[in-house]
Design a protein around this motif. Structure first.
Motif, PDB file in Angstrom:
ATOM      1  N   ALA A  86       7.640   2.037  -0.887  1.00 20.36           N
ATOM      2  CA  ALA A  86       7.021   2.286  -2.200  1.00 20.36           C
ATOM      3  C   ALA A  86       7.993   3.028  -3.114  1.00 20.36           C
ATOM      4  CB  ALA A  86       5.722   3.073  -2.036  1.00 20.36           C
TER       5      ALA A  86
ATOM      6  N   ARG B 248       5.957  -1.441 -13.952  1.00 21.24           N
ATOM      7  CA  ARG B 248       4.532  -1.747 -14.116  1.00 21.24           C
ATOM      8  C   ARG B 248       3.614  -0.821 -13.322  1.00 21.24           C
ATOM      9  NH1 ARG B 248       6.726  -6.626 -12.563  1.00 21.24           N
ATOM     10  NH2 ARG B 248       5.481  -6.632 -10.661  1.00 21.24           N
ATOM     11  N   LEU B 249       4.084  -0.376 -12.156  1.00 23.48           N
ATOM     12  CA  LEU B 249       3.255   0.438 -11.265  1.00 23.48           C
ATOM     13  C   LEU B 249       3.992   1.709 -10.867  1.00 23.48           C
ATOM     14  CD1 LEU B 249       1.998  -2.356  -8.804  1.00 23.48           C
ATOM     15  CD2 LEU B 249       0.758  -1.399 -10.748  1.00 23.48           C
ATOM     16  N   SER B 250       3.226   2.774 -10.663  1.00 29.60           N
ATOM     17  CA  SER B 250       3.816   4.027 -10.175  1.00 29.60           C
ATOM     18  C   SER B 250       4.056   3.910  -8.670  1.00 29.60           C
ATOM     19  CB  SER B 250       2.861   5.191 -10.446  1.00 29.60           C
ATOM     20  OG  SER B 250       1.721   5.096  -9.602  1.00 29.60           O
ATOM     21  N   GLU B 251       4.772   4.856  -8.113  1.00 28.60           N
ATOM     22  CA  GLU B 251       5.035   4.872  -6.670  1.00 28.60           C
ATOM     23  C   GLU B 251       3.728   4.914  -5.882  1.00 28.60           C
ATOM     24  OE1 GLU B 251       7.283   7.708  -3.402  1.00 28.60           O
ATOM     25  OE2 GLU B 251       8.020   7.695  -5.464  1.00 28.60           O
ATOM     26  N   ASN B 252       2.765   5.728  -6.332  1.00 21.52           N
ATOM     27  CA  ASN B 252       1.477   5.814  -5.638  1.00 21.52           C
ATOM     28  C   ASN B 252       0.691   4.513  -5.728  1.00 21.52           C
ATOM     29  OD1 ASN B 252       1.808   8.411  -4.693  1.00 21.52           O
ATOM     30  ND2 ASN B 252       0.865   9.352  -6.491  1.00 21.52           N
ATOM     31  N   GLU B 253       0.765   3.836  -6.869  1.00 24.29           N
ATOM     32  CA  GLU B 253       0.076   2.552  -7.007  1.00 24.29           C
ATOM     33  C   GLU B 253       0.704   1.499  -6.094  1.00 24.29           C
ATOM     34  OE1 GLU B 253      -1.518   2.605 -11.613  1.00 24.29           O
ATOM     35  OE2 GLU B 253       0.634   2.362 -11.273  1.00 24.29           O
ATOM     36  N   ILE B 254       2.027   1.505  -6.016  1.00 17.43           N
ATOM     37  CA  ILE B 254       2.727   0.570  -5.129  1.00 17.43           C
ATOM     38  C   ILE B 254       2.349   0.857  -3.678  1.00 17.43           C
ATOM     39  CG2 ILE B 254       4.992  -0.160  -4.268  1.00 17.43           C
ATOM     40  CD1 ILE B 254       6.060   0.476  -7.134  1.00 17.43           C
TER      41      ILE B 254
ATOM     42  N   ARG C 151      -3.760  -6.472  -2.092  1.00 16.67           N
ATOM     43  CA  ARG C 151      -4.289  -6.773  -3.427  1.00 16.67           C
ATOM     44  C   ARG C 151      -4.132  -8.265  -3.661  1.00 16.67           C
ATOM     45  NH1 ARG C 151      -2.224  -3.412  -8.554  1.00 16.67           N
ATOM     46  NH2 ARG C 151      -1.271  -5.196  -9.544  1.00 16.67           N
TER      47      ARG C 151
ATOM     48  N   ALA D 296       9.523   1.500  -6.469  1.00 21.45           N
ATOM     49  CA  ALA D 296       9.215   2.210  -7.718  1.00 21.45           C
ATOM     50  C   ALA D 296      10.461   2.429  -8.561  1.00 21.45           C
ATOM     51  CB  ALA D 296       8.530   3.544  -7.418  1.00 21.45           C
TER      52      ALA D 296
ATOM     53  N   ASN E  35      -0.390   2.172  -2.604  1.00 18.77           N
ATOM     54  CA  ASN E  35      -1.765   1.724  -2.425  1.00 18.77           C
ATOM     55  C   ASN E  35      -1.829   0.217  -2.163  1.00 18.77           C
ATOM     56  OD1 ASN E  35      -4.668   1.979  -2.449  1.00 18.77           O
ATOM     57  ND2 ASN E  35      -4.616   1.055  -4.483  1.00 18.77           N
ATOM     58  N   VAL E  36      -1.038  -0.560  -2.893  1.00 11.67           N
ATOM     59  CA  VAL E  36      -1.012  -2.014  -2.694  1.00 11.67           C
ATOM     60  C   VAL E  36      -0.443  -2.337  -1.309  1.00 11.67           C
ATOM     61  CG1 VAL E  36       0.005  -4.187  -3.487  1.00 11.67           C
ATOM     62  CG2 VAL E  36      -0.862  -2.534  -5.155  1.00 11.67           C
TER      63      VAL E  36
END
Length: 111
Positions: A104, A73-79, A87, A108, A81-82
């Motif tokens: 992360a 669902r999420l990229s490594e960078n999005e993870i 979040r 990922a 960031n969370v």
């Protein structure tokens, strides 16, 4: 009553102490020179900081999402960031620095 309070405080201090420092150190010796490298064990960090909300198998619990397939669902960078900024109900900064990056990357890969 005071003994019970002291026991609760002592128990809480032990739990907090157990949650810190998830780095492992290995020493490599090469021709008399010792080089130390610190490695981060992302799974150990996740087990100490994330499973209380996200479940023992990262399957999610209540309002906390599953992490066992978060990489789909999420990229490594999005993870990352969370992890760093939080979040929803998750506060940011539970894991920081190099440990956050390793966690992360590890999460990922879970697809």
């Amino acid at each position: 009553m005071n003994k019970k309070l002291l026991a609760v405080i002592f128990g809480a201090a032990l739990m907090l102490a157990a949650c810190g420092g998830a780095k492992e150190e290995t020493t490599t010796t090469k021709t008399g020179t010792t080089t130390e490298t610190a490695t981060v064990n992302a799974e150990k960090i996740v087990n100490s900081k994330c499973i209380s909300c996200h479940g023992g198998n990262l399957e999610g619990q209540g309002n906390f999402p599953a992490l066992n397939n978060v990489g789909s669902r999420l990229s490594e960078n999005e993870i990352l960031n969370v992890i760093e900024n939080g979040r929803g109900g998750m506060p940011g900064g539970l894991v920081t620095g190099e440990e956050a990056k390793e966690v992360a990357a590890w999460l990922a890969a879970k697809k």
